[in-house]
Write a protein that holds these residues in place. Structure first.
Motif, short mmCIF file in Angstrom:
data_model
loop_
_atom_site.label_atom_id
_atom_site.label_comp_id
_atom_site.label_asym_id
_atom_site.label_seq_id
_atom_site.Cartn_x
_atom_site.Cartn_y
_atom_site.Cartn_z
N THR A 106 -6.57 -15.66 -4.61
CA THR A 106 -6.19 -14.23 -5.41
C THR A 106 -6.91 -14.09 -6.62
O THR A 106 -7.70 -13.08 -7.02
N THR A 263 -3.41 -8.70 -1.48
CA THR A 263 -2.64 -7.48 -1.25
C THR A 263 -2.81 -6.57 -2.48
O THR A 263 -2.89 -5.17 -2.23
N GLN A 264 -2.78 -7.13 -3.54
CA GLN A 264 -3.06 -6.27 -4.90
C GLN A 264 -4.24 -5.49 -4.80
O GLN A 264 -4.28 -4.36 -5.18
N GLU A 267 -4.04 -2.66 -2.16
CA GLU A 267 -3.12 -1.51 -2.90
C GLU A 267 -3.97 -0.69 -3.67
O GLU A 267 -4.00 0.34 -3.88
N ASP A 306 -4.82 -1.67 9.74
CA ASP A 306 -3.82 -1.57 8.55
C ASP A 306 -4.33 -0.15 7.72
O ASP A 306 -3.11 0.31 7.29
#
Ligand SMILES: Nc1nc2c(ncn2[C@@H]2O[C@H](COP(=O)(O)OP(=O)(O)OP(=O)(O)O)[C@@H](O)[C@H]2O)c(=O)[nH]1
Ligand SMILES: [Mg+2]
Length: 432
Positions: A106, A263-264, A267, A306
């Motif tokens: 990440t 995920t960050q 988002e 998603d």
């Protein structure tokens, strides 16, 4: 905020947790290596392995740990990069044991994004992603910060440094979200203006490096940055089509996807990716010459799902056909309205793409006799300008009658015009 600096010499580690086949494992390692190289580090050695359950302290087992330490020593590496997500304490323990900086997947991807973001919105999004990533790390234990006293003027009454850090980051995140919202509202206005007009938006999506920007540049005659490296594009850009075969179409180029997208990032980029939901049609661009394309297509489909975009009309564009041994790209037996083959470099196969886009946006082409009342001279001129008028005659009542070839959806819109009448044919009327 300050970007984490990636040092030049690194050892890269790929630990497989899902028992992938040998081939897939090699592919994953290759992709990871490209990511590392494109972040500006020199890869000195690659380590791969498998574990069922990661160790809470070091993620990997003792044997691997020793192996990596030895490589760090012999190559004088500055950095060890894991193709996995590490917890903050694993990262800290590894750094201590190996005596080098340790980055996880990440952080690496965030770092690449930080160096590539150029637009206002792009930069805000990356900063938001980085801060969100950082804040989870703070909560989960940056206890050493608590010992850093002396931040005069920064701390509120009675706060520990950790609380101050969290508070500052919290403020900054809130502030960034507000600024992002504002920037997107501005885009929203533009989108509304478009909606009121006649234009339809076709968005290009796909795995990173599939060739979206190259295709976009050709369709819109633009010159956006395209390159053989991951995440060449970070900002979504919408431009008017420049191909005479398509009318009233805008194309949007978007950020590429990758498997296990942090995920960050998803988002933070949601607002940009939300633009996709207002698109009328998606082109899923695939590098068909990549032997791993099936896996990548699946990953993109998962992300589209998603984002709630699975139901959107979509054409799969198998790009880079020039790298394969396909002789006749215009051979229509291979193409359909939801799958076509082309090369964005040699520009072969585009007639099928145009046909598929028109079909998806406008429906079938029909030919019909229509009549126009005498006050619709302007519409007659407009219909002639589209090139769709095949014949003209005057009816016994003196009305203009045109034999018109048009897309089904265009015809449906014309039926709303007062004085416009569909004379034939029965079949079309039933279809409408
Ligand atoms: N041979 C060949 N190369 C292509 C074709 N289309 C794109 N490329 C090359 O593929 C590389 C990636 O192209 P981009 O257009 O930057 O890919 P992208 O999908 O926009 O990538 P990201 O922005 O990173 O997601 C570049 O080196 C292009 O020159 C094609 O049809 N044939
Ligand atoms: Mg691109």
């Amino acid at each position: 905020m300050q970007r984490e600096e990636i040092l030049p010499l690194s050892i890269i580690v790929h630990i497989d947790r899902f028992s992938l086949s040998k081939d897939l494992q090699l592919e994953a390692l290759q992709e990871f290596k490209e990511l590392c190289l494109s972040s500006g580090t020199e890869v000195m050695a690659e380590v791969s392995g498998k574990i069922d359950r990661p160790s809470p302290n070091f993620f990997i087992k003792q044997g691997k740990l020793e192996e990596i330490k030895e490589l760090v020593r012999s190559h004088k590496a500055h950095l060890v990069i894991f193709n996995n997500d590490l917890t903050p304490s694993q990262e800290r323990n590894l750094e201590k044991f190996l005596g080098t900086r340790v980055l996880d997947r990440t952080s690496l991807i965030l770092d690449i994004f930080a160096t590539r973001a150029s637009s206002h919105i792009g930069k805000l999004q990356v900063e938001l992603a980085q801060l969100t990533h950082l804040s989870t790390r703070l909560v989960r234990g940056w206890s050493h910060l608590e010992r850093q006293k002396g931040g005069i003027g920064l701390r509120g009454p009675g706060e520990t440094q950790l609380e101050t850090d969290r508070r500052l980051i919290g403020h900054r995140i809130k502030n960034l979200k507000k600024r992002l919202d504002r920037a997107h509202n501005q885009k929203e206005v533009n989108r509304y203006a478009r909606r009121k007009g006649k234009e339809q938006v076709v968005a290009l999506v796909g795995y990173t490096n599939a060739g979206k920007t190259t295709l976009f540049n050709y369709l819109t005659q633009n010159n956006l940055y395209a390159a053989d490296k991951p995440f060449a594009t970070l900002d979504s850009v919408t431009r008017r089509n420049d191909m005479p075969q398509l009318r009233n179409v805008l194309f949007s180029d978007t950020v590429g996807f990758i498997s296990n997208l942090p995920t960050q990032l998803v988002e933070s980029f949601k607002a940009t990716l939300d633009d996709l939901s207002s698109a009328d049609l998606l082109l899923h661009v695939v590098d068909i010459s990549d032997k791993d394309h099936r896996f990548k297509v699946n990953e993109v489909d998962k992300i589209l799902k998603d984002l709630g975009l699975s139901e959107k009309p979509c054409i799969r564009v198998n790009n880079k056909c020039d790298k394969l041994d396909i002789l006749d790209l215009e051979d229509h037996s291979k193409n359909s309205h939801n799958q076509i083959w082309l090369s964005s470099i040699t520009h072969e196969g585009f007639d099928s793409l145009f046909e598929a886009i028109n079909f998806n946006l406008k429906g079938k082409i029909n030919s019909n006799w229509i009549s126009l009342s005498s006050d619709l001279g302007w519409l007659r001129a407009e219909l002639y300008s589209t090139g769709g008028v095949l014949e003209e005659r005057i009816s016994e009542e003196g009305l203009i009658e045109l034999h018109l070839e048009s897309y089904q959806n265009d015809l449906i819109k014309l039926l709303d015009v007062e004085g416009f009448t569909l004379i034939s044919n029965k079949q079309t009327q039933e279809a409408i």
